[in-house]
Design a protein around this motif. Sequence first.
Motif, PDB file in Angstrom:
ATOM      1  N   LEU A  88     -10.590  12.849   8.567  1.00  0.00           N
ATOM      2  CA  LEU A  88     -10.668  11.934   7.430  1.00  0.00           C
ATOM      3  C   LEU A  88     -11.163  12.678   6.192  1.00  0.00           C
ATOM      4  CD1 LEU A  88     -12.209   8.839   9.207  1.00  0.00           C
ATOM      5  CD2 LEU A  88     -10.012   8.842   8.032  1.00  0.00           C
ATOM      6  N   TYR A  89     -10.652  12.272   5.022  1.00  0.00           N
ATOM      7  CA  TYR A  89     -11.045  12.866   3.751  1.00  0.00           C
ATOM      8  C   TYR A  89     -11.506  11.769   2.796  1.00  0.00           C
ATOM      9  CZ  TYR A  89      -8.588  17.066   5.355  1.00  0.00           C
ATOM     10  OH  TYR A  89      -8.184  18.164   6.077  1.00  0.00           O
ATOM     11  N   ASN A  90     -12.386  12.140   1.870  1.00  0.00           N
ATOM     12  CA  ASN A  90     -12.816  11.218   0.820  1.00  0.00           C
ATOM     13  C   ASN A  90     -11.830  11.280  -0.338  1.00  0.00           C
ATOM     14  OD1 ASN A  90     -15.243  10.173   1.943  1.00  0.00           O
ATOM     15  ND2 ASN A  90     -16.283  12.097   1.475  1.00  0.00           N
ATOM     16  N   PHE A  91     -11.392  10.094  -0.817  1.00  0.00           N
ATOM     17  CA  PHE A  91     -10.464  10.035  -1.944  1.00  0.00           C
ATOM     18  C   PHE A  91     -11.174   9.455  -3.165  1.00  0.00           C
ATOM     19  CE2 PHE A  91      -7.597  10.807   1.449  1.00  0.00           C
ATOM     20  CZ  PHE A  91      -6.452  11.357   0.887  1.00  0.00           C
ATOM     21  N   GLU A  92     -10.568   9.693  -4.335  1.00  0.00           N
ATOM     22  CA  GLU A  92     -11.215   9.334  -5.602  1.00  0.00           C
ATOM     23  C   GLU A  92     -11.416   7.838  -5.767  1.00  0.00           C
ATOM     24  OE1 GLU A  92      -8.890  11.125  -8.650  1.00  0.00           O
ATOM     25  OE2 GLU A  92      -9.655  13.155  -8.272  1.00  0.00           O
ATOM     26  N   ASP A  93     -10.662   7.020  -5.045  1.00  0.00           N
ATOM     27  CA  ASP A  93     -10.852   5.571  -5.147  1.00  0.00           C
ATOM     28  C   ASP A  93     -11.974   5.065  -4.244  1.00  0.00           C
ATOM     29  OD1 ASP A  93      -9.706   5.935  -2.700  1.00  0.00           O
ATOM     30  OD2 ASP A  93      -8.057   4.507  -2.986  1.00  0.00           O
ATOM     31  N   GLY A  94     -12.706   5.992  -3.608  1.00  0.00           N
ATOM     32  CA  GLY A  94     -13.827   5.617  -2.756  1.00  0.00           C
ATOM     33  C   GLY A  94     -13.459   5.347  -1.314  1.00  0.00           C
ATOM     34  N   GLN A  95     -12.196   5.470  -0.939  1.00  0.00           N
ATOM     35  CA  GLN A  95     -11.754   5.208   0.426  1.00  0.00           C
ATOM     36  C   GLN A  95     -11.658   6.502   1.230  1.00  0.00           C
ATOM     37  OE1 GLN A  95     -11.291   2.061   1.608  1.00  0.00           O
ATOM     38  NE2 GLN A  95     -11.990   1.376  -0.407  1.00  0.00           N
ATOM     39  N   ARG A  96     -11.758   6.364   2.553  1.00  0.00           N
ATOM     40  CA  ARG A  96     -11.560   7.493   3.460  1.00  0.00           C
ATOM     41  C   ARG A  96     -10.221   7.319   4.173  1.00  0.00           C
ATOM     42  NH1 ARG A  96     -17.584   8.197   6.262  1.00  0.00           N
ATOM     43  NH2 ARG A  96     -18.542   9.298   4.494  1.00  0.00           N
ATOM     44  N   ARG A  97      -9.398   8.359   4.152  1.00  0.00           N
ATOM     45  CA  ARG A  97      -8.080   8.294   4.763  1.00  0.00           C
ATOM     46  C   ARG A  97      -7.772   9.609   5.463  1.00  0.00           C
ATOM     47  NH1 ARG A  97      -7.450   6.458  -0.506  1.00  0.00           N
ATOM     48  NH2 ARG A  97      -6.709   4.290  -0.771  1.00  0.00           N
ATOM     49  N   THR A  98      -6.873   9.532   6.447  1.00  0.00           N
ATOM     50  CA  THR A  98      -6.267  10.750   6.976  1.00  0.00           C
ATOM     51  C   THR A  98      -5.145  11.136   6.010  1.00  0.00           C
ATOM     52  OG1 THR A  98      -4.616   9.559   8.285  1.00  0.00           O
ATOM     53  CG2 THR A  98      -6.771   9.971   9.318  1.00  0.00           C
ATOM     54  N   MET A  99      -4.689  12.352   6.093  1.00  0.00           N
ATOM     55  CA  MET A  99      -3.625  12.773   5.191  1.00  0.00           C
ATOM     56  C   MET A  99      -2.327  12.026   5.499  1.00  0.00           C
ATOM     57  SD  MET A  99      -4.969  14.596   2.990  1.00  0.00           S
ATOM     58  CE  MET A  99      -3.402  14.817   2.140  1.00  0.00           C
ATOM     59  N   LYS A 100      -2.122  11.633   6.748  1.00  0.00           N
ATOM     60  CA  LYS A 100      -0.936  10.854   7.096  1.00  0.00           C
ATOM     61  C   LYS A 100      -0.984   9.495   6.411  1.00  0.00           C
ATOM     62  CE  LYS A 100       1.637   9.078  11.088  1.00  0.00           C
ATOM     63  NZ  LYS A 100       1.676   9.010  12.582  1.00  0.00           N
ATOM     64  N   GLN A 101      -2.151   8.865   6.407  1.00  0.00           N
ATOM     65  CA  GLN A 101      -2.308   7.582   5.732  1.00  0.00           C
ATOM     66  C   GLN A 101      -2.138   7.739   4.223  1.00  0.00           C
ATOM     67  OE1 GLN A 101      -6.230   6.607   7.082  1.00  0.00           O
ATOM     68  NE2 GLN A 101      -5.526   5.580   8.960  1.00  0.00           N
ATOM     69  N   ALA A 102      -2.674   8.839   3.674  1.00  0.00           N
ATOM     70  CA  ALA A 102      -2.570   9.070   2.232  1.00  0.00           C
ATOM     71  C   ALA A 102      -1.110   9.231   1.809  1.00  0.00           C
ATOM     72  CB  ALA A 102      -3.377  10.311   1.852  1.00  0.00           C
ATOM     73  N   LYS A 103      -0.334   9.987   2.576  1.00  0.00           N
ATOM     74  CA  LYS A 103       1.079  10.190   2.235  1.00  0.00           C
ATOM     75  C   LYS A 103       1.844   8.879   2.289  1.00  0.00           C
ATOM     76  CE  LYS A 103       1.253  15.027   3.729  1.00  0.00           C
ATOM     77  NZ  LYS A 103       1.821  15.994   4.709  1.00  0.00           N
ATOM     78  N   ALA A 104       1.514   8.013   3.239  1.00  0.00           N
ATOM     79  CA  ALA A 104       2.182   6.715   3.337  1.00  0.00           C
ATOM     80  C   ALA A 104       1.898   5.841   2.117  1.00  0.00           C
ATOM     81  CB  ALA A 104       1.739   5.989   4.608  1.00  0.00           C
ATOM     82  N   GLU A 105       0.764   6.076   1.444  1.00  0.00           N
ATOM     83  CA  GLU A 105       0.398   5.310   0.255  1.00  0.00           C
ATOM     84  C   GLU A 105       0.767   6.040  -1.031  1.00  0.00           C
ATOM     85  OE1 GLU A 105      -3.663   4.075   0.376  1.00  0.00           O
ATOM     86  OE2 GLU A 105      -3.588   3.606   2.525  1.00  0.00           O
ATOM     87  N   GLY A 106       1.474   7.163  -0.910  1.00  0.00           N
ATOM     88  CA  GLY A 106       1.898   7.907  -2.091  1.00  0.00           C
ATOM     89  C   GLY A 106       0.822   8.788  -2.697  1.00  0.00           C
ATOM     90  N   LEU A 107      -0.199   9.125  -1.922  1.00  0.00           N
ATOM     91  CA  LEU A 107      -1.283   9.980  -2.405  1.00  0.00           C
ATOM     92  C   LEU A 107      -1.137  11.376  -1.827  1.00  0.00           C
ATOM     93  CD1 LEU A 107      -4.258   7.476  -1.911  1.00  0.00           C
ATOM     94  CD2 LEU A 107      -2.966   7.918  -4.009  1.00  0.00           C
TER      95      LEU A 107
END
Length: 469
Positions: A188-207
């Motif tokens: 899991l990684y910390n993202f600028e919007d304050g959420q924690r995501r895996t990179m797979k989840q981030a790519k699915a959301e366009g991040l």
Amino acid sequence: MAIYHLNVRGCSPATGAGAVKKAAYQSGQTLIEERTGEVCDYARKERVLDEGLALPAGVPPVGRGELWNEAERVWVEGGGGKTLVAKRYEFALPIELDEDGRRACVRDFCALFPAKACDWAIHDSAQGGNPHAHILVSALDLEADGFVQKTKDETGQCFYLCENEHGDRMPIRATEWKSAKAAGWQKLYNFEDGQRRTMKQAKAEGLGTKDRTSKRPVQMHRREGQSAYAVGREEMDEVREAWAKIANRHLAAAAAAAGVVPQVIDHRSNKERGLAEEPTIHEGGVGLIGHADRVKQNDEIRARNERLRVLRAELRQEGAELERLRDEVAALERQRNTAEQAWRVRPKKGERKRKAALAKRRRVAMATAAAAVEAQQRVTAATADQTDTKAEMLGQLDEQIAALDEQIRELQRGGAPAALGASLRKAAELAVERKRLADERDRLAGEDPAPRKPEPPQAEQKRPRGHKH
């Protein structure tokens, strides 16, 4: 009804709790402890409904005795001492699930430890109604060539917070990451919007990577600078929460298939959930030693909780009535003042009319005053009722505290040396519960539960050096 119950104990040959012995007990099999030559064979094997081994990916099949004798051999080579060979998890399985559902729960729990060897078994009492699981999890990672000894440098390794496809989160040691990744775990990684995501989840959301606050994954903790207890406590909290998610996921699926409302369990304590109720204790299976006493104790706890709920409801109701009466008195007082002011400013239109108006206003003022007195009397009565209810609640809390004091004294008196340690630990747990009830009582009585510092001596109390009585 599904309940939450999970505990963990260490497994170390130094304390007589060897891994081979524990594996023989929970599986119902007869095993030989090669380290001592002892034959491990235990009764009550009829309780074992199912058992098995869950090994990391790439590890060839191995027998239960061979697995844990090897673990103890590596433990001896590593210096033995107080280090653990394994951890023993025990948790209640939901009675709402069938055998397949409970087995799936156990396998999902074993998947929380992708780099470890997990030896599992499902037990139930002879009368049924107490399904629970025993999981023996190796302390060392297991690879195709055997158990991997930890180096001194690895004791300071960080733990990455990881998530699997079911949404379960667990801290995984950096040295275990390769096996965990093969089992489907992702960092899991910390993202600028304050959420924690895996990179797979981030790519699915366009991040992408540029949307992360750091290229480093989330690190849970390091052993360096922390006590072993603090690290173990943090890991234990993660396991407790992960088990609640696993059980709730399977309960929801079973309820959806049956078309009923799903049961939900919660790993948090009553205090963490904001509940003022005294928690019940785990009863265990029917026929076990102490089961009847624990059932009786739970009945008493439930009765006390119900009485306190009734008293708190009455206190809230009487408090609302008191506020209503105070508002009524204030409204009557405002009406009286308005009537007096209106009479003072009205112009005089003849002595007879003035006297008639004065008499009328006096009658209104007297009626208003009488209503105010009556309302005030109702306020006084409601206050007295509230005081009585509060006193009854204080009495209930005093009884609970006295009961806990008696249990603590019984446990501190102890018995056989073997039971003394468990008794003292139970006494410590009861002491924490007693402190909570005492703080609740002090708060209800309007007292400060925090200890007060002693006041400094007054000037007249000081005596010159050398003074004799």
